[in-house]
Write an enzyme that holds these catalytic residues in place. Structure first.
Site, PDB file in Angstrom:
ATOM      1  N   ASP A  21      42.340  75.045  62.080  1.00 39.91           N
ATOM      2  CA  ASP A  21      43.437  74.205  61.591  1.00 39.91           C
ATOM      3  C   ASP A  21      44.760  74.579  62.259  1.00 39.91           C
ATOM      4  O   ASP A  21      44.954  75.736  62.638  1.00 39.91           O
ATOM      5  CB  ASP A  21      43.532  74.360  60.064  1.00 39.91           C
ATOM      6  N   GLY A  24      48.074  70.471  65.356  1.00 41.01           N
ATOM      7  CA  GLY A  24      49.223  69.570  65.330  1.00 41.01           C
ATOM      8  C   GLY A  24      50.523  70.338  65.129  1.00 41.01           C
ATOM      9  O   GLY A  24      51.513  70.102  65.833  1.00 41.01           O
ATOM     10  N   ARG A  25      50.527  71.265  64.165  1.00 39.81           N
ATOM     11  CA  ARG A  25      51.748  72.034  63.885  1.00 39.81           C
ATOM     12  C   ARG A  25      52.098  72.960  65.042  1.00 39.81           C
ATOM     13  O   ARG A  25      53.253  73.187  65.350  1.00 39.81           O
ATOM     14  CB  ARG A  25      51.584  72.826  62.575  1.00 39.81           C
ATOM     15  N   TRP A  26      51.067  73.493  65.694  1.00 36.77           N
ATOM     16  CA  TRP A  26      51.326  74.348  66.870  1.00 36.77           C
ATOM     17  C   TRP A  26      52.071  73.527  67.927  1.00 36.77           C
ATOM     18  O   TRP A  26      53.068  73.973  68.486  1.00 36.77           O
ATOM     19  CB  TRP A  26      49.996  74.873  67.436  1.00 36.77           C
ATOM     20  N   THR A  67      34.521  64.115  57.996  1.00 39.73           N
ATOM     21  CA  THR A  67      34.341  62.693  57.638  1.00 39.73           C
ATOM     22  C   THR A  67      35.695  62.077  57.285  1.00 39.73           C
ATOM     23  O   THR A  67      35.892  60.874  57.426  1.00 39.73           O
ATOM     24  CB  THR A  67      33.374  62.532  56.444  1.00 39.73           C
ATOM     25  N   GLU A  68      36.649  62.912  56.837  1.00 38.16           N
ATOM     26  CA  GLU A  68      37.992  62.417  56.476  1.00 38.16           C
ATOM     27  C   GLU A  68      38.876  62.206  57.715  1.00 38.16           C
ATOM     28  O   GLU A  68      39.872  61.484  57.647  1.00 38.16           O
ATOM     29  CB  GLU A  68      38.695  63.396  55.524  1.00 38.16           C
ATOM     30  N   ASN A  69      38.549  62.846  58.821  1.00 45.32           N
ATOM     31  CA  ASN A  69      39.394  62.733  60.021  1.00 45.32           C
ATOM     32  C   ASN A  69      39.442  61.314  60.605  1.00 45.32           C
ATOM     33  O   ASN A  69      40.344  60.990  61.380  1.00 45.32           O
ATOM     34  CB  ASN A  69      38.972  63.721  61.118  1.00 45.32           C
TER      35      ASN A  69
END
Ligand code: FPP
Length: 245
Positions: A21, A24-26, A67-69
């Protein structure tokens, strides 16, 4: 400091699962696009995989796409799928050189055809390797796996292949996507989040959890050693008391 030398080889986990995880923040922290974070994340995948195989870890499961991605912007979903295809194609020789067999869990049938093909080819070309299994979770979630598994078992019961009172924990384990792998002893999640997010719900019944604030693209060899050393300092009791171990 040489962290590698602090690892006790007799107490290595056999199976490590990782929720990768923070890509994106990186990227955001560096003023870059999210996709650049995913690309840098692939470098961590490569480094951690090679280090794990060299150490003697037998199974490593990576949460690559849940599955949520699918709910992410279409542009990002496409970028992730393309990155997967590109990485699988490119890395097969390295996997072979390191004795790593590629496997997957999750409902692959819903992936774009070219992702399915790249995955099937990489699996086929690495199936003779025995040093470590690298298991990629793709279109995976723990609840989805359980739903598919219950449907499979119900069909078997209906057809008389199994009797209802023969369905026990062992039987269920042998019907899950993970049937060929032992449960992970260690689950790592990067980026400071302390959730399970629908990963391996059945299989983590006795896993040790390791949470680190480090974003996935910055999680490399030393960070991986730190997680293993932390794991090795814990006492795993499986419901017993210390004196019984
Ligand atoms: C989480 O970061 C990461 C993902 C959803 C995808 C992980 C995929 C890779 C590292 C690349 C492909 C993998 C393989 C095995 C080739 P995030 O986007 O959720 O980060 P954020 O929470 O900071 O937004």
């Amino acid at each position: 400091m040489d962290l590698r030398s602090e690892i006790s080889m007799e107490k290595l986990p056999e199976h490590i699962a990782i929720i990768m995880d923070g890509n994106g923040r990186w990227a955001k922290s560096k003023g870059k696009a999210r996709v650049i974070g995913h690309r840098e994340g692939v470098k961590s995948v490569r480094e951690v995989t090679e280090v794990a195989a060299r150490l003697g870890i037998k199974y490593m499961t990576l949460y690559a796409f849940s599955t949520e991605n699918w709910n992410r912007p279409k542009f990002e979903v496409n970028a992730l799928m393309n990155l997967l295809v590109e990485t699988l194609r490119k890395e097969v020789p390295t996997l072979n050189k390191n004795g790593i067999r590629l496997e997957s869990i999750g409902d692959i049938s819903a992936l774009p055809k070219k992702s399915q093909n790249a995955l099937e080819q990489a699996k086929e070309k690495t199936k003779g390797n025995t040093k470590m299994s690298l298991i990629i979770a793709l279109n995976y979630s723990g609840r989805d796996e359980m739903v598919r598994t219950v449907q499979k078992i119900a069909a078997k019961a209906k057809d008389g292949v199994v009797k209802v009172d023969e369905i026990n924990a062992n039987f269920i384990s042998n019907e899950l996507d993970t049937k060929n792998f032992p449960d992970p002893e260690l689950l790592i999640r990067t980026s400071g989040e302390t959730r399970i997010s629908n990963f391996l719900l059945w299989q983590i019944a006795y896993s040790e959890f390791y949470f680190t604030p480090v974003y996935w693209p910055a999680f490399r060899e030393n960070e991986f050693y730190e997680a293993i050393i932390d794991f090795q300092q814990r006492e795993r009791r499986f419901g017993k008391i210390s004196e019984q171990l």
